[in-house]
Design a protein around this motif. Sequence first.
Motif, PDB file in Angstrom:
ATOM      1  N   VAL A  61     -10.617  -6.694  -6.830  1.00  0.00           N
ATOM      2  CA  VAL A  61     -10.340  -7.570  -7.970  1.00  0.00           C
ATOM      3  C   VAL A  61      -9.549  -8.800  -7.515  1.00  0.00           C
ATOM      4  CG1 VAL A  61      -9.262  -7.749 -10.236  1.00  0.00           C
ATOM      5  CG2 VAL A  61     -10.404  -5.632  -9.569  1.00  0.00           C
ATOM      6  N   LEU A  62      -8.447  -8.561  -6.806  1.00  0.00           N
ATOM      7  CA  LEU A  62      -7.674  -9.678  -6.266  1.00  0.00           C
ATOM      8  C   LEU A  62      -8.323 -10.263  -5.012  1.00  0.00           C
ATOM      9  CD1 LEU A  62      -4.008  -8.372  -6.664  1.00  0.00           C
ATOM     10  CD2 LEU A  62      -5.349  -9.781  -8.227  1.00  0.00           C
ATOM     11  N   LYS A  63      -9.210  -9.472  -4.394  1.00  0.00           N
ATOM     12  CA  LYS A  63      -9.954  -9.894  -3.189  1.00  0.00           C
ATOM     13  C   LYS A  63      -9.024 -10.255  -2.023  1.00  0.00           C
ATOM     14  CE  LYS A  63     -13.966 -11.497  -5.813  1.00  0.00           C
ATOM     15  NZ  LYS A  63     -14.716 -10.250  -5.553  1.00  0.00           N
ATOM     16  N   PHE A  64      -8.030  -9.400  -1.811  1.00  0.00           N
ATOM     17  CA  PHE A  64      -7.150  -9.581  -0.654  1.00  0.00           C
ATOM     18  C   PHE A  64      -7.791  -8.856   0.533  1.00  0.00           C
ATOM     19  CE2 PHE A  64      -3.391  -8.620   1.991  1.00  0.00           C
ATOM     20  CZ  PHE A  64      -2.894  -9.906   2.129  1.00  0.00           C
ATOM     21  N   THR A  65      -8.747  -9.510   1.165  1.00  0.00           N
ATOM     22  CA  THR A  65      -9.546  -8.892   2.227  1.00  0.00           C
ATOM     23  C   THR A  65      -9.045  -9.320   3.609  1.00  0.00           C
ATOM     24  OG1 THR A  65     -11.146 -10.680   1.944  1.00  0.00           O
ATOM     25  CG2 THR A  65     -11.610  -8.597   0.815  1.00  0.00           C
ATOM     26  N   TYR A  66      -7.796  -8.958   3.876  1.00  0.00           N
ATOM     27  CA  TYR A  66      -7.184  -9.220   5.180  1.00  0.00           C
ATOM     28  C   TYR A  66      -6.623  -7.882   5.679  1.00  0.00           C
ATOM     29  CZ  TYR A  66      -7.392 -13.806   2.991  1.00  0.00           C
ATOM     30  OH  TYR A  66      -7.821 -14.931   2.326  1.00  0.00           O
ATOM     31  N   PRO A  67      -7.492  -7.038   6.230  1.00  0.00           N
ATOM     32  CA  PRO A  67      -7.113  -5.635   6.494  1.00  0.00           C
ATOM     33  C   PRO A  67      -5.953  -5.453   7.464  1.00  0.00           C
ATOM     34  CG  PRO A  67      -9.230  -6.171   7.493  1.00  0.00           C
ATOM     35  CD  PRO A  67      -8.888  -7.302   6.590  1.00  0.00           C
ATOM     36  N   THR A  68      -5.817  -6.322   8.464  1.00  0.00           N
ATOM     37  CA  THR A  68      -4.693  -6.140   9.397  1.00  0.00           C
ATOM     38  C   THR A  68      -3.364  -6.345   8.672  1.00  0.00           C
ATOM     39  OG1 THR A  68      -4.824  -8.466  10.086  1.00  0.00           O
ATOM     40  CG2 THR A  68      -6.026  -6.855  11.416  1.00  0.00           C
ATOM     41  N   LEU A  69      -3.335  -7.280   7.719  1.00  0.00           N
ATOM     42  CA  LEU A  69      -2.107  -7.544   6.973  1.00  0.00           C
ATOM     43  C   LEU A  69      -1.876  -6.489   5.889  1.00  0.00           C
ATOM     44  CD1 LEU A  69      -2.395 -11.429   6.541  1.00  0.00           C
ATOM     45  CD2 LEU A  69      -1.170 -10.146   8.302  1.00  0.00           C
ATOM     46  N   PHE A  70      -2.941  -6.133   5.171  1.00  0.00           N
ATOM     47  CA  PHE A  70      -2.811  -5.162   4.084  1.00  0.00           C
ATOM     48  C   PHE A  70      -2.436  -3.786   4.619  1.00  0.00           C
ATOM     49  CE2 PHE A  70      -4.934  -2.493   0.670  1.00  0.00           C
ATOM     50  CZ  PHE A  70      -3.895  -2.646  -0.234  1.00  0.00           C
ATOM     51  N   GLN A  71      -3.168  -3.327   5.638  1.00  0.00           N
ATOM     52  CA  GLN A  71      -2.868  -2.019   6.212  1.00  0.00           C
ATOM     53  C   GLN A  71      -1.576  -2.047   7.026  1.00  0.00           C
ATOM     54  OE1 GLN A  71      -4.372   0.692   5.352  1.00  0.00           O
ATOM     55  NE2 GLN A  71      -5.775  -0.476   4.067  1.00  0.00           N
ATOM     56  N   GLY A  72      -1.293  -3.187   7.654  1.00  0.00           N
ATOM     57  CA  GLY A  72      -0.023  -3.325   8.363  1.00  0.00           C
ATOM     58  C   GLY A  72       1.147  -3.211   7.414  1.00  0.00           C
ATOM     59  N   TRP A  73       1.020  -3.824   6.238  1.00  0.00           N
ATOM     60  CA  TRP A  73       2.059  -3.747   5.218  1.00  0.00           C
ATOM     61  C   TRP A  73       2.229  -2.309   4.726  1.00  0.00           C
ATOM     62  CZ3 TRP A  73       6.057  -5.537   2.610  1.00  0.00           C
ATOM     63  CH2 TRP A  73       6.314  -5.056   1.335  1.00  0.00           C
ATOM     64  N   GLN A  74       1.114  -1.627   4.446  1.00  0.00           N
ATOM     65  CA  GLN A  74       1.183  -0.258   3.945  1.00  0.00           C
ATOM     66  C   GLN A  74       1.828   0.683   4.959  1.00  0.00           C
ATOM     67  OE1 GLN A  74      -2.782   0.882   2.579  1.00  0.00           O
ATOM     68  NE2 GLN A  74      -2.199   0.356   0.509  1.00  0.00           N
ATOM     69  N   THR A  75       1.439   0.552   6.232  1.00  0.00           N
ATOM     70  CA  THR A  75       2.018   1.435   7.256  1.00  0.00           C
ATOM     71  C   THR A  75       3.480   1.088   7.534  1.00  0.00           C
ATOM     72  OG1 THR A  75       1.003   0.002   8.951  1.00  0.00           O
ATOM     73  CG2 THR A  75      -0.164   2.027   8.369  1.00  0.00           C
ATOM     74  N   LEU A  76       3.832  -0.194   7.384  1.00  0.00           N
ATOM     75  CA  LEU A  76       5.235  -0.589   7.548  1.00  0.00           C
ATOM     76  C   LEU A  76       6.096   0.049   6.458  1.00  0.00           C
ATOM     77  CD1 LEU A  76       7.481  -2.304   8.862  1.00  0.00           C
ATOM     78  CD2 LEU A  76       6.803  -4.187   7.346  1.00  0.00           C
ATOM     79  N   ILE A  77       5.638  -0.038   5.211  1.00  0.00           N
ATOM     80  CA  ILE A  77       6.366   0.579   4.103  1.00  0.00           C
ATOM     81  C   ILE A  77       6.441   2.090   4.299  1.00  0.00           C
ATOM     82  CG2 ILE A  77       6.288   1.085   1.629  1.00  0.00           C
ATOM     83  CD1 ILE A  77       7.252  -1.695   2.265  1.00  0.00           C
ATOM     84  N   GLY A  78       5.308   2.699   4.670  1.00  0.00           N
ATOM     85  CA  GLY A  78       5.286   4.142   4.890  1.00  0.00           C
ATOM     86  C   GLY A  78       6.229   4.561   6.005  1.00  0.00           C
ATOM     87  N   GLY A  79       6.218   3.808   7.104  1.00  0.00           N
ATOM     88  CA  GLY A  79       7.097   4.124   8.224  1.00  0.00           C
ATOM     89  C   GLY A  79       8.566   3.984   7.870  1.00  0.00           C
ATOM     90  N   LEU A  80       8.909   2.920   7.132  1.00  0.00           N
ATOM     91  CA  LEU A  80      10.300   2.705   6.731  1.00  0.00           C
ATOM     92  C   LEU A  80      10.774   3.802   5.769  1.00  0.00           C
ATOM     93  CD1 LEU A  80      10.406  -1.172   6.199  1.00  0.00           C
ATOM     94  CD2 LEU A  80      11.473   0.134   8.050  1.00  0.00           C
ATOM     95  N   LEU A  81       9.940   4.141   4.792  1.00  0.00           N
ATOM     96  CA  LEU A  81      10.313   5.188   3.842  1.00  0.00           C
ATOM     97  C   LEU A  81      10.442   6.542   4.528  1.00  0.00           C
ATOM     98  CD1 LEU A  81       8.080   4.252   0.757  1.00  0.00           C
ATOM     99  CD2 LEU A  81      10.552   3.982   0.982  1.00  0.00           C
ATOM    100  N   LEU A  82       9.559   6.812   5.487  1.00  0.00           N
ATOM    101  CA  LEU A  82       9.632   8.082   6.214  1.00  0.00           C
ATOM    102  C   LEU A  82      10.881   8.127   7.093  1.00  0.00           C
ATOM    103  CD1 LEU A  82       8.163  10.718   6.546  1.00  0.00           C
ATOM    104  CD2 LEU A  82       6.773   9.692   8.352  1.00  0.00           C
TER     105      LEU A  82
END
Length: 296
Positions: free
Chosen positions: A29-50
Amino acid sequence: MCLRRSLAGLTFCACFLASYLMNKYVLSVLKFTYPTLFQGWQTLIGGLLLHVSWKLGWVEINSNSRSDVLMWLPASVLFVGIIYAGSRALSRLTIPVFLTLHNVAEVIIYGYQKCFRKEKTSPAKTCSAFLLLAAAGCLPFNDSQFDPDGYFWAIIHFFCVGAYKIRQKSQKPSVLSEIDQQYLNYIFSVVLLAFASHPTGDLSSVLEFPFLYFYRFHSSCCASGFLGFFLMLSTVKLQSTTAPGQCAAWIFFAKVITAGLSILLFDMILTRATVGCLLLGGLGEALLVFSEQKGS
């Protein structure tokens, strides 16, 4: 004990549903199709929370051995392949189609166990593998929203998922727990995706993203990061508190409600042939759940 298992299953289903719908919203919907940034952000948040959870004593992480880290490194590479290819595929495919193709990973695991490990399998599991493969194989010819790039990345995704699970099972008994493995996956993913963001062009192209400074985009990305972390935790909790058959049943239920609700929320053209393929895939996974509950 039964109430505890049910609570773990319902929590997993809620996290699975919310995570998939949020990711689909950001990607399609938002069409944020930049997988290195999107997945990098998700794994960064996951790593920090863990990491914070570890420091607070909520989870236990024991991954200090260099040999254990190096032994797990190939699996972390596959994990990056899973999330990167999955992001590319989900941005172009509907959720029911993506989940049907994702299930081919079980066929890869079945083939490995049958051909290389020479393990005996029940007729139900064999039939399940054929149905899952048939459903995925027929979909490209009956999908009215066929996207060749989406299917290409879905193929890479399910091969990486299958290889990752095979690697995970082949290392048991392992000194690394599920949390240890995920912690290493997060760290490796953040580093690799950060370095890959420039060569892939995502870092420069993101400046042209129309919603870059919109609150709706920021809140959705934050939600996706937190939901991904909670999905990981709920998955680990579900696997530790339920038997393999029950765990498989909860996962199947989560996929069904997610696929069904996504049809109402996102654009999807349903034809008889497409529905037939999706139902065939659902039948194949139901047989897989049945075989797991029988302990085959």
